[in-house]
Design a protein around this motif. Structure first.
Motif, PDB file in Angstrom:
ATOM      1  N   ILE A   1       0.857  -1.183   0.000  1.00 19.64           N
ATOM      2  CA  ILE A   1       0.000   0.000   0.000  1.00 19.64           C
ATOM      3  C   ILE A   1       0.899   1.240   0.000  1.00 19.64           C
ATOM      4  CG2 ILE A   1      -0.151   0.025   2.518  1.00 19.64           C
ATOM      5  CD1 ILE A   1      -3.037   0.923   2.308  1.00 19.64           C
ATOM      6  N   LYS A   2       0.401   2.336  -0.529  1.00 21.51           N
ATOM      7  CA  LYS A   2       1.145   3.595  -0.470  1.00 21.51           C
ATOM      8  C   LYS A   2       0.961   4.218   0.911  1.00 21.51           C
ATOM      9  CE  LYS A   2       1.155   4.619  -5.348  1.00 21.51           C
ATOM     10  NZ  LYS A   2       0.860   5.571  -6.404  1.00 21.51           N
ATOM     11  N   PHE A   3       2.002   4.907   1.368  1.00 16.26           N
ATOM     12  CA  PHE A   3       1.959   5.532   2.691  1.00 16.26           C
ATOM     13  C   PHE A   3       0.744   6.438   2.839  1.00 16.26           C
ATOM     14  CE2 PHE A   3       3.117   8.976   5.642  1.00 16.26           C
ATOM     15  CZ  PHE A   3       3.334   8.223   6.784  1.00 16.26           C
ATOM     16  N   ARG A   4       0.373   7.149   1.787  1.00 18.65           N
ATOM     17  CA  ARG A   4      -0.776   8.067   1.861  1.00 18.65           C
ATOM     18  C   ARG A   4      -2.080   7.342   2.218  1.00 18.65           C
ATOM     19  NH1 ARG A   4      -0.377  10.447  -3.452  1.00 18.65           N
ATOM     20  NH2 ARG A   4       0.148   8.663  -4.681  1.00 18.65           N
ATOM     21  N   ASP A   5      -2.163   6.039   1.914  1.00 20.81           N
ATOM     22  CA  ASP A   5      -3.379   5.275   2.166  1.00 20.81           C
ATOM     23  C   ASP A   5      -3.403   4.588   3.531  1.00 20.81           C
ATOM     24  OD1 ASP A   5      -4.355   5.992  -0.366  1.00 20.81           O
ATOM     25  OD2 ASP A   5      -3.271   4.332  -1.305  1.00 20.81           O
ATOM     26  N   VAL A   6      -2.326   4.709   4.284  1.00 17.02           N
ATOM     27  CA  VAL A   6      -2.282   4.170   5.639  1.00 17.02           C
ATOM     28  C   VAL A   6      -3.071   5.113   6.543  1.00 17.02           C
ATOM     29  CG1 VAL A   6      -0.776   3.590   7.583  1.00 17.02           C
ATOM     30  CG2 VAL A   6      -0.016   3.123   5.237  1.00 17.02           C
ATOM     31  N   ALA A   7      -3.913   4.567   7.402  1.00 18.00           N
ATOM     32  CA  ALA A   7      -4.717   5.390   8.312  1.00 18.00           C
ATOM     33  C   ALA A   7      -3.854   5.915   9.458  1.00 18.00           C
ATOM     34  CB  ALA A   7      -5.864   4.558   8.877  1.00 18.00           C
TER      35      ALA A   7
ATOM     36  N   GLY B   1      -2.534   6.348  12.954  1.00 16.22           N
ATOM     37  CA  GLY B   1      -2.537   5.393  14.060  1.00 16.22           C
ATOM     38  C   GLY B   1      -2.361   3.944  13.635  1.00 16.22           C
ATOM     39  N   GLN B   2      -2.357   3.689  12.331  1.00 11.88           N
ATOM     40  CA  GLN B   2      -2.228   2.319  11.828  1.00 11.88           C
ATOM     41  C   GLN B   2      -0.764   1.890  11.794  1.00 11.88           C
ATOM     42  OE1 GLN B   2      -3.895   1.721   7.918  1.00 11.88           O
ATOM     43  NE2 GLN B   2      -3.900  -0.494   8.148  1.00 11.88           N
TER      44      GLN B   2
ATOM     45  N   ASP C   1      13.204  -2.362   7.247  1.00  8.95           N
ATOM     46  CA  ASP C   1      12.871  -3.684   7.792  1.00  8.95           C
ATOM     47  C   ASP C   1      12.348  -3.554   9.230  1.00  8.95           C
ATOM     48  OD1 ASP C   1      12.592  -6.466   7.646  1.00  8.95           O
ATOM     49  OD2 ASP C   1      14.594  -6.813   8.487  1.00  8.95           O
ATOM     50  N   GLU C   2      11.535  -2.524   9.467  1.00 13.96           N
ATOM     51  CA  GLU C   2      10.971  -2.243  10.788  1.00 13.96           C
ATOM     52  C   GLU C   2       9.487  -1.869  10.657  1.00 13.96           C
ATOM     53  OE1 GLU C   2      12.536  -2.742  13.536  1.00 13.96           O
ATOM     54  OE2 GLU C   2      14.639  -2.731  12.925  1.00 13.96           O
ATOM     55  N   TYR C   3       8.794  -1.901  11.797  1.00 12.95           N
ATOM     56  CA  TYR C   3       7.395  -1.485  11.855  1.00 12.95           C
ATOM     57  C   TYR C   3       7.288  -0.068  12.393  1.00 12.95           C
ATOM     58  CZ  TYR C   3       5.675  -6.135  10.797  1.00 12.95           C
ATOM     59  OH  TYR C   3       5.391  -7.320  10.172  1.00 12.95           O
ATOM     60  N   PHE C   4       6.308   0.665  11.869  1.00 12.30           N
ATOM     61  CA  PHE C   4       6.049   2.047  12.250  1.00 12.30           C
ATOM     62  C   PHE C   4       4.557   2.221  12.510  1.00 12.30           C
ATOM     63  CE2 PHE C   4       9.964   2.253   9.964  1.00 12.30           C
ATOM     64  CZ  PHE C   4      10.637   3.382  10.407  1.00 12.30           C
ATOM     65  N   VAL C   5       4.199   3.327  13.169  1.00 13.25           N
ATOM     66  CA  VAL C   5       2.809   3.752  13.326  1.00 13.25           C
ATOM     67  C   VAL C   5       2.711   5.137  12.707  1.00 13.25           C
ATOM     68  CG1 VAL C   5       1.011   4.420  14.956  1.00 13.25           C
ATOM     69  CG2 VAL C   5       2.371   2.369  15.374  1.00 13.25           C
ATOM     70  N   LYS C   6       1.720   5.317  11.827  1.00 14.89           N
ATOM     71  CA  LYS C   6       1.547   6.608  11.151  1.00 14.89           C
ATOM     72  C   LYS C   6       1.041   7.653  12.128  1.00 14.89           C
ATOM     73  CE  LYS C   6      -0.437   8.756   7.036  1.00 14.89           C
ATOM     74  NZ  LYS C   6      -1.156   8.493   5.787  1.00 14.89           N
ATOM     75  N   LYS C   7       1.738   8.814  12.163  1.00 14.80           N
ATOM     76  CA  LYS C   7       1.395   9.908  13.065  1.00 14.80           C
ATOM     77  C   LYS C   7       0.773  11.101  12.359  1.00 14.80           C
ATOM     78  CE  LYS C   7       3.082   8.015  16.799  1.00 14.80           C
ATOM     79  NZ  LYS C   7       2.239   7.633  17.913  1.00 14.80           N
ATOM     80  N   SER C   8       1.123  11.307  11.071  1.00 17.62           N
ATOM     81  CA  SER C   8       0.577  12.431  10.290  1.00 17.62           C
ATOM     82  C   SER C   8       0.707  12.075   8.815  1.00 17.62           C
ATOM     83  CB  SER C   8       1.321  13.737  10.603  1.00 17.62           C
ATOM     84  OG  SER C   8       2.609  13.714  10.022  1.00 17.62           O
ATOM     85  N   ASP C   9       0.379  13.036   7.943  1.00 16.02           N
ATOM     86  CA  ASP C   9       0.457  12.784   6.499  1.00 16.02           C
ATOM     87  C   ASP C   9       1.873  12.534   6.008  1.00 16.02           C
ATOM     88  OD1 ASP C   9      -2.272  12.957   6.174  1.00 16.02           O
ATOM     89  OD2 ASP C   9      -2.230  15.062   5.576  1.00 16.02           O
TER      90      ASP C   9
ATOM     91  N   GLU D   1       7.343   9.743   2.353  1.00 19.19           N
ATOM     92  CA  GLU D   1       6.708  10.390   1.202  1.00 19.19           C
ATOM     93  C   GLU D   1       5.353   9.716   0.958  1.00 19.19           C
ATOM     94  OE1 GLU D   1       7.957  12.992  -0.467  1.00 19.19           O
ATOM     95  OE2 GLU D   1       9.688  13.007   0.855  1.00 19.19           O
ATOM     96  N   ALA D   2       4.407  10.459   0.431  1.00 19.27           N
ATOM     97  CA  ALA D   2       3.065   9.930   0.179  1.00 19.27           C
ATOM     98  C   ALA D   2       3.084   8.699  -0.732  1.00 19.27           C
ATOM     99  CB  ALA D   2       2.179  11.006  -0.420  1.00 19.27           C
ATOM    100  N   ASP D   3       4.017   8.649  -1.685  1.00 21.06           N
ATOM    101  CA  ASP D   3       4.078   7.538  -2.640  1.00 21.06           C
ATOM    102  C   ASP D   3       4.951   6.377  -2.181  1.00 21.06           C
ATOM    103  OD1 ASP D   3       2.353   8.755  -4.434  1.00 21.06           O
ATOM    104  OD2 ASP D   3       3.966   9.764  -5.508  1.00 21.06           O
ATOM    105  N   ASP D   4       5.540   6.446  -0.990  1.00 17.08           N
ATOM    106  CA  ASP D   4       6.351   5.334  -0.490  1.00 17.08           C
ATOM    107  C   ASP D   4       5.484   4.085  -0.355  1.00 17.08           C
ATOM    108  OD1 ASP D   4       8.574   6.941  -0.328  1.00 17.08           O
ATOM    109  OD2 ASP D   4       8.523   7.146   1.855  1.00 17.08           O
ATOM    110  N   ILE D   5       6.022   2.965  -0.792  1.00 14.21           N
ATOM    111  CA  ILE D   5       5.315   1.689  -0.694  1.00 14.21           C
ATOM    112  C   ILE D   5       5.676   1.046   0.638  1.00 14.21           C
ATOM    113  CG2 ILE D   5       4.992  -0.608  -1.689  1.00 14.21           C
ATOM    114  CD1 ILE D   5       3.858   1.629  -3.417  1.00 14.21           C
ATOM    115  N   VAL D   6       4.650   0.700   1.420  1.00 14.46           N
ATOM    116  CA  VAL D   6       4.822   0.061   2.708  1.00 14.46           C
ATOM    117  C   VAL D   6       3.940  -1.198   2.731  1.00 14.46           C
ATOM    118  CG1 VAL D   6       5.399   2.224   3.858  1.00 14.46           C
ATOM    119  CG2 VAL D   6       3.029   1.467   3.806  1.00 14.46           C
ATOM    120  N   GLY D   7       4.013  -1.940   3.801  1.00 11.36           N
ATOM    121  CA  GLY D   7       3.231  -3.169   3.906  1.00 11.36           C
ATOM    122  C   GLY D   7       2.311  -3.162   5.104  1.00 11.36           C
TER     123      GLY D   7
END
Length: 64
Positions: free
Chosen positions: A10-16, A18-19, A27-35, A54-60
């Motif tokens: 998924i693109k970073f922009r589509d992550v909710a 707090g998700q 190779d780490e996990y993150f929680v989205k805090k802002s755009d 970046e908004a277009d970064d691909i994450v999992g």
């Protein structure tokens, strides 16, 4: 040998906000805090130091 979790790309922009998501570059996990910011919650991260994405970064997103 551990089996890696199934992940949806998924693109970073589509992550909710707090998700939790996986960043394949670090190779780490993150929680989205802002755009544009997320905090690492695995490895050396304690969830308090923001990293820029970046908004277009691909994450999992792990599939349950």
């Amino acid at each position: 040998m551990a089996t890696p979790p199934n992940r949806h790309r998924i693109k970073f922009r589509d992550v909710a906000l707090g998700q939790r998501f996986y960043d394949p570059i670090s190779d780490e996990y993150f929680v989205k805090k802002s755009d544009s910011l997320a905090a690492m919650v695995t490895g050396l991260g304690d969830g308090t130091v923001p990293d820029e994405f970046e908004a277009d970064d691909i994450v999992g997103i792990d599939l349950s």
